[in-house]
Design a protein around this motif. Structure first.
Motif, PDB file in Angstrom:
ATOM      1  N   VAL A   1       0.847  -1.186   0.000  1.00  0.00           N
ATOM      2  CA  VAL A   1       0.000   0.000   0.000  1.00  0.00           C
ATOM      3  C   VAL A   1       0.886   1.240   0.000  1.00  0.00           C
ATOM      4  O   VAL A   1       1.811   1.343   0.812  1.00  0.00           O
ATOM      5  CB  VAL A   1      -0.922   0.013   1.245  1.00  0.00           C
ATOM      6  N   ALA A   2       0.622   2.182  -0.899  1.00  0.00           N
ATOM      7  CA  ALA A   2       1.283   3.479  -0.885  1.00  0.00           C
ATOM      8  C   ALA A   2       0.485   4.389   0.039  1.00  0.00           C
ATOM      9  O   ALA A   2      -0.737   4.494  -0.090  1.00  0.00           O
ATOM     10  CB  ALA A   2       1.338   4.074  -2.288  1.00  0.00           C
ATOM     11  N   VAL A   3       1.175   5.011   0.993  1.00  0.00           N
ATOM     12  CA  VAL A   3       0.515   5.855   1.996  1.00  0.00           C
ATOM     13  C   VAL A   3       1.103   7.258   1.929  1.00  0.00           C
ATOM     14  O   VAL A   3       2.311   7.441   2.065  1.00  0.00           O
ATOM     15  CB  VAL A   3       0.711   5.284   3.420  1.00  0.00           C
ATOM     16  N   PHE A   4       0.221   8.238   1.720  1.00  0.00           N
ATOM     17  CA  PHE A   4       0.629   9.640   1.674  1.00  0.00           C
ATOM     18  C   PHE A   4      -0.135  10.409   2.736  1.00  0.00           C
ATOM     19  O   PHE A   4      -1.314  10.163   2.978  1.00  0.00           O
ATOM     20  CB  PHE A   4       0.328  10.251   0.302  1.00  0.00           C
ATOM     21  N   GLY A   5       0.541  11.323   3.376  1.00  0.00           N
ATOM     22  CA  GLY A   5      -0.117  12.170   4.365  1.00  0.00           C
ATOM     23  C   GLY A   5       0.809  13.274   4.814  1.00  0.00           C
ATOM     24  O   GLY A   5       1.862  13.515   4.220  1.00  0.00           O
ATOM     25  N   THR A   6       0.403  13.942   5.886  1.00  0.00           N
ATOM     26  CA  THR A   6       1.193  15.005   6.489  1.00  0.00           C
ATOM     27  C   THR A   6       1.476  14.624   7.935  1.00  0.00           C
ATOM     28  O   THR A   6       0.565  14.247   8.676  1.00  0.00           O
ATOM     29  CB  THR A   6       0.426  16.342   6.442  1.00  0.00           C
ATOM     30  N   GLY A   7       2.722  14.683   8.313  1.00  0.00           N
ATOM     31  CA  GLY A   7       3.116  14.339   9.670  1.00  0.00           C
ATOM     32  C   GLY A   7       3.147  15.570  10.551  1.00  0.00           C
ATOM     33  O   GLY A   7       3.016  16.691  10.071  1.00  0.00           O
ATOM     34  N   PRO A   8       3.282  15.341  11.839  1.00  0.00           N
ATOM     35  CA  PRO A   8       3.367  14.038  12.482  1.00  0.00           C
ATOM     36  C   PRO A   8       1.989  13.385  12.613  1.00  0.00           C
ATOM     37  O   PRO A   8       0.991  14.073  12.793  1.00  0.00           O
ATOM     38  CB  PRO A   8       3.968  14.344  13.844  1.00  0.00           C
ATOM     39  N   ILE A   9       1.968  12.051  12.519  1.00  0.00           N
ATOM     40  CA  ILE A   9       0.697  11.344  12.521  1.00  0.00           C
ATOM     41  C   ILE A   9       0.102  11.183  13.926  1.00  0.00           C
ATOM     42  O   ILE A   9      -1.091  11.103  14.076  1.00  0.00           O
ATOM     43  CB  ILE A   9       0.808   9.966  11.831  1.00  0.00           C
ATOM     44  N   LYS A  10       0.951  11.079  14.947  1.00  0.00           N
ATOM     45  CA  LYS A  10       0.493  10.957  16.341  1.00  0.00           C
ATOM     46  C   LYS A  10      -0.570   9.868  16.485  1.00  0.00           C
ATOM     47  O   LYS A  10      -1.736  10.142  16.728  1.00  0.00           O
ATOM     48  CB  LYS A  10      -0.024  12.295  16.870  1.00  0.00           C
ATOM     49  N   ILE A  11      -0.136   8.623  16.358  1.00  0.00           N
ATOM     50  CA  ILE A  11      -1.044   7.479  16.447  1.00  0.00           C
ATOM     51  C   ILE A  11      -1.660   7.374  17.843  1.00  0.00           C
ATOM     52  O   ILE A  11      -1.006   7.655  18.847  1.00  0.00           O
ATOM     53  CB  ILE A  11      -0.311   6.175  16.064  1.00  0.00           C
ATOM     54  N   GLU A  12      -2.936   7.011  17.875  1.00  0.00           N
ATOM     55  CA  GLU A  12      -3.672   6.829  19.119  1.00  0.00           C
ATOM     56  C   GLU A  12      -4.444   5.515  19.029  1.00  0.00           C
ATOM     57  O   GLU A  12      -5.191   5.298  18.075  1.00  0.00           O
ATOM     58  CB  GLU A  12      -4.656   7.990  19.294  1.00  0.00           C
ATOM     59  N   LEU A  13      -4.233   4.617  19.991  1.00  0.00           N
ATOM     60  CA  LEU A  13      -4.926   3.333  20.008  1.00  0.00           C
ATOM     61  C   LEU A  13      -6.298   3.461  20.644  1.00  0.00           C
ATOM     62  O   LEU A  13      -6.472   4.216  21.615  1.00  0.00           O
ATOM     63  CB  LEU A  13      -4.113   2.296  20.770  1.00  0.00           C
ATOM     64  N   ALA A  14      -7.264   2.701  20.144  1.00  0.00           N
ATOM     65  CA  ALA A  14      -8.601   2.683  20.746  1.00  0.00           C
ATOM     66  C   ALA A  14      -8.527   2.098  22.153  1.00  0.00           C
ATOM     67  O   ALA A  14      -9.193   2.583  23.068  1.00  0.00           O
ATOM     68  CB  ALA A  14      -9.565   1.877  19.884  1.00  0.00           C
ATOM     69  N   ASP A  15      -7.719   1.058  22.345  1.00  0.00           N
ATOM     70  CA  ASP A  15      -7.536   0.434  23.655  1.00  0.00           C
ATOM     71  C   ASP A  15      -6.051   0.164  23.854  1.00  0.00           C
ATOM     72  O   ASP A  15      -5.528  -0.865  23.416  1.00  0.00           O
ATOM     73  CB  ASP A  15      -8.326  -0.871  23.746  1.00  0.00           C
ATOM     74  N   PRO A  16      -5.347   1.085  24.538  1.00  0.00           N
ATOM     75  CA  PRO A  16      -3.898   0.942  24.720  1.00  0.00           C
ATOM     76  C   PRO A  16      -3.484  -0.260  25.566  1.00  0.00           C
ATOM     77  O   PRO A  16      -2.308  -0.593  25.611  1.00  0.00           O
ATOM     78  CB  PRO A  16      -3.478   2.249  25.402  1.00  0.00           C
ATOM     79  N   THR A  17      -4.436  -0.942  26.210  1.00  0.00           N
ATOM     80  CA  THR A  17      -4.098  -2.110  27.022  1.00  0.00           C
ATOM     81  C   THR A  17      -3.974  -3.378  26.177  1.00  0.00           C
ATOM     82  O   THR A  17      -3.504  -4.397  26.662  1.00  0.00           O
ATOM     83  CB  THR A  17      -5.145  -2.349  28.125  1.00  0.00           C
TER      84      THR A  17
END
Length: 162
Positions: free
Chosen positions: A139-155
């Motif tokens: 998959v080619a992925v284009f965007g603008t950073g920073p993405i700052k990933i956030e998990l729905a459930d970090p546990t």
């Protein structure tokens, strides 16, 4: 000079001039051939889950980026979101995608090569390739950073083997 002779001699002159063209200036036009793209394992993710080739920029820093992501069969991301939109195109294989914070890979939509996916900022989603599929997806992925990933459930684990 006849028109046909003129056209033929002009075409030959152009063709022979192409052989004498100056080499491409990589400061003006950078070219990376398919065989020269280097995929590397994703840092911090399970061995064998996938690889990435960073082609332009860095998704952890401010500015645009372009990466190729290779997902191996049997792996999905956990539901997560990003701070910015992401634009994705499936280059080879089939990618399974879904939105929401409930992990239900059996409900994913298949996106084959040539398909387009847009992820809206701060919306939960997950994706991957089920076990039993013969080939990874790229998959080619284009965007603008920073993405700052956030998990729905970090546990729960960030990657799920399915």
């Amino acid at each position: 000079m006849e028109r046909r002779t003129f056209l033929l001699s002009s075409a030959l002159a152009l063709a022979s001039g192409a052989a004498n063209a100056a080499p491409i200036d990589p400061k003006q036009t950078f070219v990376l051939q398919h065989g020269d793209i280097k995929f590397e394992p994703w840092t911090g993710l399970p061995a064998g889950s996938g690889e990435m080739a960073k082609l332009y920029g860095d998704f952890n820093e401010a500015g645009p980026y372009l990466v190729l992501m290779k997902w191996n069969p049997g792996w999905f991301s956990a539901p997560h979101s990003y701070a910015t939109d992401r634009i994705q195109m499936v280059l080879s294989g089939t990618w399974w995608v879904n939105s929401g914070s409930d992990f239900a890979p059996q409900d994913c939509v298949q996106v084959p090569a040539g398909g387009f996916v847009k992820r809206t900022a701060r919306t939960m989603h997950y994706d991957g390739v089920p076990a039993g599929i013969k080939e990874p997806v790229v998959v080619a992925v284009f965007g603008t950073g920073p993405i700052k990933i956030e998990l729905a459930d970090p546990t729960k684990p960030t990657w799920r083997q399915v």
